[in-house]
Design a protein around this motif. Structure first.
Motif, PDB file in Angstrom:
ATOM      1  N   ARG A   1       0.872  -1.166   0.000  1.00  0.00           N
ATOM      2  CA  ARG A   1       0.000   0.000   0.000  1.00  0.00           C
ATOM      3  C   ARG A   1       0.902   1.205   0.000  1.00  0.00           C
ATOM      4  O   ARG A   1       1.538   1.500   1.001  1.00  0.00           O
ATOM      5  CB  ARG A   1      -0.797  -0.094   1.299  1.00  0.00           C
ATOM      6  CG  ARG A   1      -1.956   0.799   1.445  1.00  0.00           C
ATOM      7  CD  ARG A   1      -3.187   0.285   0.776  1.00  0.00           C
ATOM      8  NE  ARG A   1      -3.950   1.492   0.529  1.00  0.00           N
ATOM      9  CZ  ARG A   1      -4.669   1.726  -0.535  1.00  0.00           C
ATOM     10  NH1 ARG A   1      -4.798   0.829  -1.435  1.00  0.00           N
ATOM     11  NH2 ARG A   1      -5.279   2.863  -0.685  1.00  0.00           N
TER      12      ARG A   1
ATOM     13  N   GLY B   1      -0.651   7.716  -0.011  1.00  0.00           N
ATOM     14  CA  GLY B   1      -1.446   8.528  -0.925  1.00  0.00           C
ATOM     15  C   GLY B   1      -2.346   7.657  -1.765  1.00  0.00           C
ATOM     16  O   GLY B   1      -2.121   6.471  -1.916  1.00  0.00           O
ATOM     17  N   PRO B   2      -3.419   8.266  -2.283  1.00  0.00           N
ATOM     18  CA  PRO B   2      -4.358   7.478  -3.067  1.00  0.00           C
ATOM     19  C   PRO B   2      -3.750   7.013  -4.389  1.00  0.00           C
ATOM     20  O   PRO B   2      -2.983   7.731  -5.020  1.00  0.00           O
ATOM     21  CB  PRO B   2      -5.517   8.441  -3.309  1.00  0.00           C
ATOM     22  CG  PRO B   2      -5.075   9.775  -2.846  1.00  0.00           C
ATOM     23  CD  PRO B   2      -3.813   9.648  -2.100  1.00  0.00           C
ATOM     24  N   ARG B   3      -4.112   5.813  -4.769  1.00  0.00           N
ATOM     25  CA  ARG B   3      -3.648   5.249  -6.035  1.00  0.00           C
ATOM     26  C   ARG B   3      -4.332   5.958  -7.196  1.00  0.00           C
ATOM     27  O   ARG B   3      -5.526   6.245  -7.140  1.00  0.00           O
ATOM     28  CB  ARG B   3      -4.001   3.766  -6.075  1.00  0.00           C
ATOM     29  CG  ARG B   3      -3.675   3.065  -7.383  1.00  0.00           C
ATOM     30  CD  ARG B   3      -4.333   1.701  -7.439  1.00  0.00           C
ATOM     31  NE  ARG B   3      -5.789   1.812  -7.477  1.00  0.00           N
ATOM     32  CZ  ARG B   3      -6.480   2.128  -8.573  1.00  0.00           C
ATOM     33  NH1 ARG B   3      -5.859   2.368  -9.701  1.00  0.00           N
ATOM     34  NH2 ARG B   3      -7.795   2.210  -8.527  1.00  0.00           N
ATOM     35  N   THR B   4      -3.561   6.262  -8.227  1.00  0.00           N
ATOM     36  CA  THR B   4      -4.174   6.766  -9.451  1.00  0.00           C
ATOM     37  C   THR B   4      -3.750   5.929 -10.653  1.00  0.00           C
ATOM     38  O   THR B   4      -4.410   5.953 -11.686  1.00  0.00           O
ATOM     39  CB  THR B   4      -3.817   8.235  -9.702  1.00  0.00           C
ATOM     40  OG1 THR B   4      -2.401   8.365  -9.605  1.00  0.00           O
ATOM     41  CG2 THR B   4      -4.490   9.162  -8.717  1.00  0.00           C
ATOM     42  N   ASP B   5      -2.624   5.208 -10.518  1.00  0.00           N
ATOM     43  CA  ASP B   5      -2.162   4.361 -11.623  1.00  0.00           C
ATOM     44  C   ASP B   5      -3.212   3.316 -11.948  1.00  0.00           C
ATOM     45  O   ASP B   5      -3.903   2.824 -11.063  1.00  0.00           O
ATOM     46  CB  ASP B   5      -0.873   3.614 -11.241  1.00  0.00           C
ATOM     47  CG  ASP B   5       0.299   4.560 -11.181  1.00  0.00           C
ATOM     48  OD1 ASP B   5       0.129   5.711 -11.599  1.00  0.00           O
ATOM     49  OD2 ASP B   5       1.365   4.126 -10.700  1.00  0.00           O
ATOM     50  N   ARG B   6      -3.264   2.982 -13.230  1.00  0.00           N
ATOM     51  CA  ARG B   6      -4.200   1.934 -13.633  1.00  0.00           C
ATOM     52  C   ARG B   6      -3.467   0.613 -13.907  1.00  0.00           C
ATOM     53  O   ARG B   6      -4.070  -0.336 -14.414  1.00  0.00           O
ATOM     54  CB  ARG B   6      -4.974   2.379 -14.865  1.00  0.00           C
ATOM     55  CG  ARG B   6      -6.153   3.315 -14.535  1.00  0.00           C
ATOM     56  CD  ARG B   6      -6.862   3.724 -15.803  1.00  0.00           C
ATOM     57  NE  ARG B   6      -8.101   4.443 -15.535  1.00  0.00           N
ATOM     58  CZ  ARG B   6      -9.292   3.840 -15.397  1.00  0.00           C
ATOM     59  NH1 ARG B   6      -9.389   2.534 -15.459  1.00  0.00           N
ATOM     60  NH2 ARG B   6     -10.367   4.560 -15.177  1.00  0.00           N
ATOM     61  N   VAL B   7      -2.184   0.581 -13.590  1.00  0.00           N
ATOM     62  CA  VAL B   7      -1.431  -0.662 -13.778  1.00  0.00           C
ATOM     63  C   VAL B   7      -0.615  -0.911 -12.525  1.00  0.00           C
ATOM     64  O   VAL B   7      -0.007   0.015 -11.994  1.00  0.00           O
ATOM     65  CB  VAL B   7      -0.474  -0.556 -14.997  1.00  0.00           C
ATOM     66  CG1 VAL B   7       0.351  -1.830 -15.120  1.00  0.00           C
ATOM     67  CG2 VAL B   7      -1.261  -0.295 -16.271  1.00  0.00           C
ATOM     68  N   GLU B   8      -0.633  -2.123 -12.046  1.00  0.00           N
ATOM     69  CA  GLU B   8       0.272  -2.477 -10.958  1.00  0.00           C
ATOM     70  C   GLU B   8       0.871  -3.832 -11.233  1.00  0.00           C
ATOM     71  O   GLU B   8       0.190  -4.752 -11.670  1.00  0.00           O
ATOM     72  CB  GLU B   8      -0.448  -2.451  -9.605  1.00  0.00           C
ATOM     73  CG  GLU B   8      -0.446  -1.047  -9.015  1.00  0.00           C
ATOM     74  CD  GLU B   8      -1.095  -0.950  -7.650  1.00  0.00           C
ATOM     75  OE1 GLU B   8      -0.967  -1.908  -6.872  1.00  0.00           O
ATOM     76  OE2 GLU B   8      -1.721   0.091  -7.396  1.00  0.00           O
ATOM     77  N   ILE B   9       2.184  -3.906 -10.987  1.00  0.00           N
ATOM     78  CA  ILE B   9       2.910  -5.138 -11.265  1.00  0.00           C
ATOM     79  C   ILE B   9       3.391  -5.717  -9.945  1.00  0.00           C
ATOM     80  O   ILE B   9       3.864  -4.991  -9.076  1.00  0.00           O
ATOM     81  CB  ILE B   9       4.157  -4.866 -12.145  1.00  0.00           C
ATOM     82  CG1 ILE B   9       3.809  -3.953 -13.296  1.00  0.00           C
ATOM     83  CG2 ILE B   9       4.788  -6.165 -12.606  1.00  0.00           C
ATOM     84  CD1 ILE B   9       3.019  -4.559 -14.400  1.00  0.00           C
ATOM     85  N   SER B  10       3.227  -6.989  -9.787  1.00  0.00           N
ATOM     86  CA  SER B  10       3.764  -7.654  -8.609  1.00  0.00           C
ATOM     87  C   SER B  10       4.307  -9.001  -9.069  1.00  0.00           C
ATOM     88  O   SER B  10       4.410  -9.262 -10.271  1.00  0.00           O
ATOM     89  CB  SER B  10       2.668  -7.831  -7.554  1.00  0.00           C
ATOM     90  OG  SER B  10       3.213  -8.376  -6.390  1.00  0.00           O
ATOM     91  N   SER B  11       4.689  -9.827  -8.137  1.00  0.00           N
ATOM     92  CA  SER B  11       5.107 -11.181  -8.507  1.00  0.00           C
ATOM     93  C   SER B  11       5.092 -12.016  -7.250  1.00  0.00           C
ATOM     94  O   SER B  11       5.044 -11.496  -6.136  1.00  0.00           O
ATOM     95  CB  SER B  11       6.508 -11.186  -9.106  1.00  0.00           C
ATOM     96  OG  SER B  11       7.451 -10.922  -8.092  1.00  0.00           O
TER      97      SER B  11
ATOM     98  N   ARG C   1       5.675 -10.741  -3.373  1.00  0.00           N
ATOM     99  CA  ARG C   1       4.727 -11.022  -2.292  1.00  0.00           C
ATOM    100  C   ARG C   1       5.372 -11.846  -1.193  1.00  0.00           C
ATOM    101  O   ARG C   1       5.158 -11.609  -0.005  1.00  0.00           O
ATOM    102  CB  ARG C   1       3.490 -11.739  -2.849  1.00  0.00           C
ATOM    103  CG  ARG C   1       2.568 -10.837  -3.647  1.00  0.00           C
ATOM    104  CD  ARG C   1       1.236 -11.528  -3.938  1.00  0.00           C
ATOM    105  NE  ARG C   1       1.416 -12.694  -4.791  1.00  0.00           N
ATOM    106  CZ  ARG C   1       1.418 -12.660  -6.131  1.00  0.00           C
ATOM    107  NH1 ARG C   1       1.239 -11.522  -6.748  1.00  0.00           N
ATOM    108  NH2 ARG C   1       1.591 -13.757  -6.833  1.00  0.00           N
TER     109      ARG C   1
END
Lengths: 613, 530
Positions: free
Chosen positions: A49, A52-62, A66
């Motif tokens: 997290r 600030g508020p999220r504005t991106d429309r893409v998030e990458i994880s793996s 995690r």
């Protein structure tokens, strides 16, 4: 609608307050938040997290991101407890959010650990050691009934063995705003743990793994360490190469000193055989076997050797990361290990661009993780789960850690003392090391001697020494001793007629016992055996992780038998046998398999019987 | 890939299997306008703007073709229409589609690269794909995407519509569709229809019936005057709820069979209390993977309640048809005698095998875990799989100055659909019917977390409590449809339906949000802006 929502919120807090019996804050305090934030940033991990508020429309994880985040769960819990004295629901929620976990997952892990007080037991400020040595022998621990009344969780104010068995009456203290601290010999002033080394003739010797401790008392700087011969093992390994280093350890015949006595070289080969990276080395410093404190001495007083041993392992198997998992009840050891890692890094022996004795080595990262106060985490796969941020429950084996270990990767996991022996072997060669001990059990080993002896402490002996020699050298008089518990709570009681037993793998195996972790606890003639049995049975009932039903239920059934007074009736003896056999046969880890050993041997020796009860 | 699906909340049991896959090394991609609970487990989340699905799928296909990440051999061997499809994709480059989707062209390319590198791809979707004006086209575009990589008819790959109930698949299989007989027989099929007519000894009209949306239009017009609702709650679940309720009120006779006294049952002329399908009645259900399973009556239902089969037979009898000895098994065997895909599924075999997957044409057939493996036969058995040229069009309920915000709806973990079965159960984690609004939008609107606001669409206005949440993106808001008693959100939604499926545009409504103090209070059931 508005009223419903508002009522919902306050109602939820009210329900929580009623459940936990404490005022609940709606949000984590600034101190809690910054403590958690610091854990993440110190490990270079981005929170799930972002501020600030999220504005991106893409998030990458793996999966690995995690997993890395989740592995900060126990450090995060420690950080909450450090600043607030307990892990508050609001703090847990914040931690869950930052790590991208569900609150229930975090709660499940938090409530697993004794050192993480949650709402129900947040009033803890100190816990006295309530195990056999502090409790039954020294009589300085809490009464065995104290915790039974409190119902589980070790009972209010009582703790499992704190590994300060030579001083007695140890107390684990918790002051909010500071980390845990241990007060040794709380009933009086306690001298530092006595250490000694002997040769086969019971004459004082310089010691092998204890040499620097005996010479300097404590190694407190890198220069002192080098000056006292430190570093030679790693330098030799660097020049010898990985294969030859493993061959040297194989030639030495080193076997694990944590209790299982597995050949160290075989583990090294197993991990080295995997070609793909990453691979890990884990140092098992979660010494929790009652009556065992030898690893604490090594970590507190010769931490550099522990790290050097881990570096040799990493070199031998091709690992890029070492995690040293130290018992949470050993704050001094944690600090010493942390300091030594920093010094090694400052000298360029650890890090991304490192050279040792002029040779450039593959990057290596080493860090310390503090345990959460769970005996089961000394079991290697439970320890791996604990590092990964799961409840410290053992995994089914196979697969073994050398194939499927930390984060599912090949992992070498060794006991602290084993690593220190490895340093000696690498520095001086297998031949010198084999000149001690017996042909089948070469080398020396450490014994933690406590109880009815004049000078409790950590003593280094060549393997093959008799139990009687170990007891006598610590100032014990055989005539005053009615039995010795060898190997800790998971070990066996031995009567004086067996004190001639040679302390070698072959000698103990023939006698059907195990040296285990090398704990030697001597009991005098005035021992209250019912109290000892009650404490041992309570220990296992408290420490069983609950994964295997026979252990989860069996340890509690046995606890009840001994808590209420052993009647000695045939029915009860049969019942004990049945439960013990089920636990031994059907538990996946050593805890359940050995939880009935010591009590069974007490019954066999007639130390406890129904007479007069 | 979960596309338009928040399975973590809406299909928790399925998602449990997804989690197992993730633990075993599978990668999860979530395509959803919202950063959902499911997205938190994803390796990649792409928050396309609401209703831009075809734009994104076509752009991904464009990129896959442009970079050669397609299974050429499979395409040549088993598909048709590829060249025309590629030509059609010309207009859908990532650059051109990026502003429509609301992400950068490179984000689309990266998504395509990840999808293109998958050895086995499963495309799973739910109502986020189908409850649009372009619902069928959305699905067709996903089929194109699966065909490009040969991700059909293979173990571990495929197209997976996640069903909302245990027997959605079975309902369709049994012919509960206006244009189909059981086993998907087209009602106007001159060869197949007579077989059913012979079996039933009665003529079957070759003219398709009306689907749900058409029925409501017919009720409004007055051309449909009698309705029997079995196990549905349209008074709560229909789009443009005001209009829907008016249509129901316009009926001469409304009959409802249900296990609850639903909002629809409350306005019915006759209510027939039914037994629950699960645990109170005998029969079969068919899951999303075409697995027919036995269900058994293990408890006695409430006094007076009867199984749907009993009720239908009894009504038939009163209408002069004596349907004697109709048991679930005899009906099933009757179906098996004509439907070849069910032919081998005797009750005995269903029981012995813990269910069987159709097609299972004869008693020695093991069932078919993979439906489209014929596409890998050499040569292909049956027709080739065709690419379909589908175009993106914005949602029908257009955004403009008066209705500048896009509303979408969905489920939460502990509530189910209109709440008939879940509202009575206590849940410690149940949220309310708040409207999730991005903090930036809240600020612009002059609202704060917890404030009341008037949400208006072209059809109606409802009052809601706003909740600050960045799970939605600026310009888009979200709420649930579980709580009609407090917030009747379906009143806002357009009943304009997908001409191909008859499903209304539930997932993309144009709304305006105003603080209640500044707006007029809603005037009851008015149709507002019309």
């Amino acid at each position: 609608v508005e009223a419903t929502v508002r009522a919902d919120r306050s109602e939820r807090l009210a329900v929580g307050a009623a459940t936990f019996g404490v005022e609940l804050a709606e949000a984590a305090s600034a101190a809690e938040r910054s403590a958690v934030d610091a854990v993440l940033s110190n490990h270079g991990v981005t929170p799930a997290r972002r501020p600030g508020p999220r504005t991106d429309r893409v998030e990458i994880s793996s999966a690995s991101i995690r997993a890395e985040r989740r592995s900060l769960l126990l450090p995060g819990l420690h950080s909450l407890v450090d600043v607030a004295g307990w892990a508050s629901p609001a703090g847990l929620s914040y931690l869950a959010e930052q790590l991208g976990l569900r609150p229930a997952e975090v709660w499940g892990v938090a409530t697993f650990y004794d050192l993480v007080p949650t709402a129900a037991d947040k009033e803890y400020t100190e816990r006295r050691c309530g195990d056999v040595i502090c409790g039954s022998i020294s009589g300085t621990g809490p009464d065995v009934g104290d915790s039974a009344a409190a119902g589980g969780a070790g009972g209010a104010g009582s703790s499992s063995c704190l590994g300060q068995c030579d001083a007695g009456a140890a107390v684990l203290q918790k002051v909010p705003g500071t980390p845990y601290a241990v007060q040794r010999g709380a009933s009086g002033s306690a001298a530092p743990t006595r250490c000694g080394a002997f040769d086969a003739q019971s004459a004082p010797a310089v010691g092998r793994v204890l040499a620097r401790v005996l010479a300097l008392g404590s190694v407190t700087s890198f220069d002192d360490y080098l000056g006292a011969g430190g570093g030679a093992g790693l330098v030799a390994a660097v020049h010898r190469g990985a294969e030859a280093t493993i061959a040297e350890i194989e030639a030495a015949g080193l076997r694990g000193r944590g209790g299982a006595a597995f050949p160290t070289a075989a583990k090294l080969r197993g991990v080295r055989a995997h070609v793909s990276s990453p691979k890990y080395v884990v140092v098992n410093g979660d010494e929790s076997e009652p009556g065992t404190f030898k690893d604490r001495i090594l970590m507190e007083r010769d931490p550099y050797a522990v790290i050097e041993g881990a570096m040799i392992s990493a070199l031998a198997v091709g690992a890029e990361r070492v995690i040293v998992y130290v018992r949470g009840e050993y704050p001094d050891a944690i600090e010493a290990i942390r300091r030594s890692i920093a010094e090694f890094a400052a000298r360029g022996w650890i890090g991304p661009n490192r050279t040792v004795d002029g040779a450039a080595l593959e990057p290596l990262q080493i860090e310390v993780r503090a345990g959460g106060g769970a005996y089961i985490c000394g079991e290697e796969t439970a320890l791996l789960n604990s590092i990964e941020g799961h409840r410290g429950e053992p995994r089914a084996k196979p697969p073994f850690p050398s194939d499927h270990g930390l984060f599912g990767r090949p992992t070498l996991i060794n006991n602290v003392e084993t690593l220190c022996h490895q340093v000696e072997i690498s520095a001086e060669g297998a031949e010198v090391w084999r000149s001690h001990g017996t042909p089948q059990s070469p080398g020396t080993r450490l014994f933690s001697v406590s109880g009815k002896v004049e000078h409790p402490g950590v003593y280094e002996w060549p393997m093959g020494v008799s139990l009687e020699q170990v007891i006598r050298a610590a100032g014990g008089r055989v005539a005053e001793i009615s039995a010795v518990l060898l190997g800790g709570a998971a070990g066996t009681f031995l009567a004086p007629e067996r004190f001639g037993l040679p302390m070698s793998f072959e000698g103990t195996r023939e006698a059907g016992v195990s040296m285990g972790s090398g704990a030697v606890i001597a009991f005098g003639h005035s021992t209250d055996w019912a109290d000892v049995a009650a404490r041992i049975s309570r220990f296992f009932a408290h420490e069983s992780c609950g994964t295997c039903v026979p252990c989860r239920g069996g340890t509690h059934q046995i606890e009840k038998m001994f808590q209420r007074g052993w009647t000695g009736g045939r029915d009860q003896a049969e019942r004990f046998d049945h439960v013990a056999r089920a636990m031994t046969d059907a538990s996946i880890c050593g805890l359940g398999q050995s939880a009935s050993l010591a009590l069974g041997s007490m019954l066999e020796l007639g130390l406890i019987s129904g007479e007069g009860q | 890939v979960l596309w338009g699906s928040n399975a973590r909340a809406a299909h928790p049991i399925f998602f449990h299997h997804v989690l197992k896959g993730i633990t075993n090394g599978a990668r999860l991609i979530v395509i959803d306008p919202r950063r959902t609970e499911s997205a938190e487990f994803a390796d990649r989340w792409l928050g396309l703007s609401i209703g831009s699905d075809i734009a994104l799928v076509n752009a991904v296909c464009h990129e896959l073709v442009a970079t050669g990440r397609v299974d050429t051999e499979f395409i040549e061997h088993a598909t048709s229409g590829f060249e025309a499809f590629v030509a059609h994709l010309d207009a859908y480059s990532p650059e051109v589609m990026a502003p429509v989707v609301g992400v950068s062209a490179s984000a689309i390319r990266e998504l395509a690269a990840e999808i293109g590198s998958a050895r086995k791809l499963q495309l799973c979707w739910t109502l986020g794909i189908t409850e649009h004006h372009s619902g069928v086209d959305n699905v067709l575009s996903l089929i194109n995407l699966a065909l490009l990589g040969g991700h059909v008819g293979r173990l571990g790959a495929g197209l997976v519509p996640l069903r909302g109930q245990n027997n959605v698949q079975g309902g369709g299989d049994m012919g509960a569709l206006p244009n189909r007989l059981p086993a998907f027989t087209a009602i106007d099929d001159p060869v197949e229809r007579p077989r059913w007519e012979a079996l039933w000894e009665a003529p079957v009209s070759p003219v398709p019936g009306s689907h749900l949306s058409e029925m409501f239009e017919a009720m409004t017009e007055g051309s449909l005057d009698t309705l029997w609702v079995i196990g549905e709650n349209p008074a709560s679940s229909e789009a443009d709820a005001d209009q829907g309720r008016a249509a129901l009120a316009n009926l001469d006779t409304l009959v409802v069979s249900d296990i609850y006294l639903t909002a629809t049952a409350e306005i019915a002329d006759v209510v027939l209390p039914a037994l629950a399908g699960w645990a109170e009645t005998e029969g079969t259900v068919t899951s999303s993977e075409r697995r027919v399973q036995r269900v058994r009556a293990v408890v006695e239902g409430p006094a007076g309640a009867r199984s749907d089969l009993d009720i239908i037979c009894e009504v038939a009898q009163r209408m002069g048809h004596l349907w004697l000895n109709r048991t679930p098994e005899s009906l099933w065997d009757e179906l098996r005698s004509v439907s070849s895909m069910h032919g081998g599924m005797s009750y005995e075999r269903l029981e012995a095998n813990d269910g069987l997957q159709w097609p299972c044409p004869h008693l020695d057939h093991p069932g078919s875990p993979i439906l489209h493996d014929r596409l890998w036969d050499r040569p292909v058995t049956g027709p080739r799989a065709g690419f379909t040229m589908v175009d993106w069009r914005p949602p029908r309920d257009a955004l403009d100055d008066r209705f500048p915000i896009r509303l979408t709806t969905g489920r939460r973990l502990d509530s189910y659909n209109t709440g008939v079965q879940t509202a009575a159960m206590a849940s410690p984690i149940r949220g309310g019917s708040e409207l999730d609004v991005h903090p930036q939008d809240l600020k612009t609107l002059g609202l704060a977390d917890g404030d009341r606001a008037l949400v208006s669409s072209r059809r109606a206005s409802v009052e809601m409590v706003v909740r600050s949440s960045d799970s939605v993106s600026p310009g888009e808001v979200f709420t649930t449809f579980h709580f009609q008693d407090s917030v009747d959100v379906n009143r806002l939604i357009s009943a304009d339906w997908d001409p191909k499926s008859g499903t209304a545009e539930f997932k993309a409504t144009a709304v305006r949000i105003e603080p209640t103090s500044r707006a007029d209070a809603p005037s009851g059931g008015g149709h507002g802006e019309g």
